[in-house]
Design an enzyme around this catalytic site. Structure first.
Site, mmCIF file in Angstrom:
data_model
loop_
_atom_site.group_PDB
_atom_site.id
_atom_site.type_symbol
_atom_site.label_atom_id
_atom_site.label_comp_id
_atom_site.label_asym_id
_atom_site.label_seq_id
_atom_site.Cartn_x
_atom_site.Cartn_y
_atom_site.Cartn_z
ATOM 1 N N HIS A 133 0.828 -1.213 0.000
ATOM 2 C CA HIS A 133 0.000 0.000 0.000
ATOM 3 C C HIS A 133 0.862 1.263 0.000
ATOM 4 C CE1 HIS A 133 -3.026 2.830 1.985
ATOM 5 N NE2 HIS A 133 -3.272 2.746 0.712
ATOM 6 N N GLU A 145 3.267 0.374 3.192
ATOM 7 C CA GLU A 145 2.709 -0.603 4.134
ATOM 8 C C GLU A 145 2.740 -1.976 3.448
ATOM 9 O OE1 GLU A 145 -0.452 2.031 6.749
ATOM 10 O OE2 GLU A 145 -1.150 1.243 4.845
ATOM 11 N N ASN A 183 -4.531 4.621 7.032
ATOM 12 C CA ASN A 183 -5.935 4.981 6.793
ATOM 13 C C ASN A 183 -6.833 4.653 7.985
ATOM 14 O OD1 ASN A 183 -5.425 6.137 4.381
ATOM 15 N ND2 ASN A 183 -6.017 4.391 3.136
HETATM 16 N N1 CAA Z 1 6.869 13.818 -8.439
HETATM 17 C C1 CAA Z 1 8.126 14.113 -8.049
HETATM 18 N N2 CAA Z 1 8.401 15.017 -7.101
HETATM 19 C C2 CAA Z 1 7.366 15.671 -6.541
HETATM 20 C C3 CAA Z 1 6.021 15.408 -6.894
HETATM 21 C C4 CAA Z 1 5.796 14.440 -7.885
HETATM 22 N N3 CAA Z 1 4.564 14.104 -8.291
HETATM 23 N N4 CAA Z 1 5.217 16.200 -6.139
HETATM 24 C C5 CAA Z 1 6.005 16.915 -5.344
HETATM 25 N N5 CAA Z 1 7.314 16.598 -5.586
HETATM 26 C C6 CAA Z 1 8.471 17.106 -4.886
HETATM 27 C C7 CAA Z 1 8.858 18.476 -5.390
HETATM 28 O O1 CAA Z 1 9.825 18.403 -6.420
HETATM 29 C C8 CAA Z 1 9.409 19.144 -4.145
HETATM 30 O O2 CAA Z 1 10.763 18.831 -3.982
HETATM 31 P P1 CAA Z 1 11.772 19.855 -3.269
HETATM 32 O O3 CAA Z 1 11.191 20.087 -1.895
HETATM 33 O O4 CAA Z 1 13.071 19.152 -3.231
HETATM 34 O O5 CAA Z 1 11.744 21.055 -4.140
HETATM 35 C C9 CAA Z 1 8.658 18.485 -2.994
HETATM 36 O O6 CAA Z 1 8.132 17.265 -3.503
HETATM 37 C C10 CAA Z 1 7.541 19.355 -2.475
HETATM 38 O O7 CAA Z 1 6.663 19.672 -3.555
HETATM 39 P P2 CAA Z 1 5.965 21.079 -3.770
HETATM 40 O O8 CAA Z 1 6.913 22.170 -3.373
HETATM 41 O O9 CAA Z 1 5.401 21.099 -5.158
HETATM 42 O O10 CAA Z 1 4.674 21.076 -2.857
HETATM 43 P P3 CAA Z 1 4.517 20.973 -1.311
HETATM 44 O O11 CAA Z 1 5.718 21.375 -0.546
HETATM 45 O O12 CAA Z 1 3.227 21.666 -1.073
HETATM 46 O O13 CAA Z 1 4.313 19.394 -1.072
HETATM 47 C C11 CAA Z 1 3.069 17.404 -0.990
HETATM 48 C C12 CAA Z 1 3.349 18.683 -1.766
HETATM 49 C C13 CAA Z 1 4.333 16.522 -0.988
HETATM 50 C C14 CAA Z 1 1.941 16.702 -1.700
HETATM 51 C C15 CAA Z 1 2.695 17.783 0.502
HETATM 52 O O14 CAA Z 1 1.633 18.709 0.485
HETATM 53 C C16 CAA Z 1 2.276 16.591 1.320
HETATM 54 O O15 CAA Z 1 3.101 15.857 1.849
HETATM 55 N N6 CAA Z 1 0.940 16.419 1.488
HETATM 56 C C17 CAA Z 1 0.353 15.323 2.271
HETATM 57 C C18 CAA Z 1 0.199 14.138 1.370
HETATM 58 C C19 CAA Z 1 -0.425 12.991 2.098
HETATM 59 O O16 CAA Z 1 -0.906 13.070 3.222
HETATM 60 N N7 CAA Z 1 -0.450 11.844 1.393
HETATM 61 C C20 CAA Z 1 -1.094 10.664 1.878
HETATM 62 C C21 CAA Z 1 -2.477 10.627 1.359
HETATM 63 S S1 CAA Z 1 -3.333 9.202 1.911
HETATM 64 C C22 CAA Z 1 -2.963 8.086 0.726
HETATM 65 O O17 CAA Z 1 -2.334 8.305 -0.248
HETATM 66 C C23 CAA Z 1 -3.435 6.729 1.024
HETATM 67 C C24 CAA Z 1 -4.526 6.232 0.207
HETATM 68 O O18 CAA Z 1 -4.902 5.134 0.504
HETATM 69 C C25 CAA Z 1 -5.172 6.940 -0.905
#
Ligand code: CAA
Length: 272
Positions: A133, A145, A183
């Site tokens: 996951h 996970e 989750n």
């Molecule tokens: N591919 C590659 N790199 C990426 C990327 C992608 N798609 N998206 C972001 N990045 C990288 C960027 O290059 C950036 O790198 P640097 O810091 O070195 O410059 C870094 O990640 C941060 O990106 P941003 O500056 O564009 O944006 P941000 O600082 O706002 O971060 C985020 C964006 C990483 C999404 C952050 O908001 C975050 O961690 N959010 C929480 C996400 C979360 O909770 N995820 C879990 C969801 S639950 C789930 O997924 C489970 C399920 O079952 C569905």
């Protein structure tokens, strides 16, 4: 999510075949993967354009995108399914893959809301099944996970965990319980955030601001709902087996209006 999983595998020297029935999805996935690999390369190689280009091309070279997975299934070490949360469809696909995959193949699902043992119900190789996951965005989130059912063998569990570490993830182990670890904890948090807004205790913008600025979360619960998809949340609410099943009129009406979050251009917020 399949595109993200394929990307992190290809980036770490694994040969990957990404399978989707839709050519349109394959084309957009290839584009998305290239953009994302370029972001990773920029971070890894900064101003070294030559090294950056080589990393991108090597990664893309290890990736095939096809609408018929037959050939890949015939020799795969590992199959990771990341389709929509449709239990009968998942059960049917795993039954078919069980027939065509060689003995060595481990069959795994990226489900976030279903039990692995239910998904694998029709599979004969019960010792070689499990859950892998991932979290969005897959190239950034460090967690994986690794889920074992009662019949997953130690060898399979160890192989899945080793693969997770080889693709650069921190692996955690969990039994085959609904929601696994993340989750299971995020569920009640999101449900209570929705209930607060539905009761009129606070606006969704203020709830998001509060959790980001007061608890240090990178996203508030409504940004997270938009990011993971309101349709996925509706699906959770409709699963009679789910411990956090809680009808949300707000989510139902937004999904009915096609407001699914980032993927549809609008959810609680608007996206370009
Ligand atoms: N591919 C590659 N790199 C990426 C990327 C992608 N798609 N998206 C972001 N990045 C990288 C960027 O290059 C950036 O790198 P640097 O810091 O070195 O410059 C870094 O990640 C941060 O990106 P941003 O500056 O564009 O944006 P941000 O600082 O706002 O971060 C985020 C964006 C990483 C999404 C952050 O908001 C975050 O961690 N959010 C929480 C996400 C979360 O909770 N995820 C879990 C969801 S639950 C789930 O997924 C489970 C399920 O079952 C569905």
């Amino acid at each position: 999510m399949g595109a993200g999983i394929a990307q992190v595998s290809a980036q770490t020297n694994h040969k990957v075949t990404l399978v989707d029935l839709s050519e349109k999805v394959l084309t957009s996935s290839e584009k998305r993967i290239r953009t994302s690999v370029s972001r990773v390369a920029k971070k890894l190689f900064k101003d070294d354009n030559k090294a950056s280009e080589a990393f991108i091309e090597d990664t893309m070279g290890r990736l095939s995108l096809v609408s018929d997975g037959g050939e890949a299934l015939a020799s795969a070490d590992l199959v990771v399914e990341a389709i929509t949360e449709n239990l009968p469809l998942k059960q049917r696909l795993f039954r078919e893959w069980d027939e065509v995959c060689p003995e060595k193949t481990i069959l795994a699902s990226n489900t976030s809301t279903l039990r692995i043992s239910d998904i694998m119900k029709n599979v004969k190789r019960q010792d070689r099944v499990g859950g892998l996951h991932f979290f969005n965005p897959v190239p950034v989130m460090k967690l994986l996970e690794v889920i074992r059912t009662d019949s997953t063998s130690d060898q399979t569990f160890n192989a899945m965990s080793a693969w997770g570490r080889a693709i650069g993830k921190h692996t955690v182990a969990c039994k085959d319980t609904i929601g696994f670890i993340v989750n299971r904890l995020l569920g009640p948090y999101i449900q209570e955030a929705l209930a607060m807004v539905e009761r009129g205790d606070a606006t969704f913008q203020d709830v998001d601001a509060a959790m980001k600025l007061g608890a240090g979360y990178p996203m508030g619960p409504f940004e997270l709902l938009d990011y993971t998809g309101l349709d996925l949340h509706k699906f959770i609410n409709e699963n009679p087996d789910h411990p956090f099943r809680q009808e949300s009129k707000l989510i139902n009406s937004m999904v009915e209006q096609g407001k699914l979050g980032v993927k549809s251009g609008e959810g609680f917020y608007k996206y370009k």
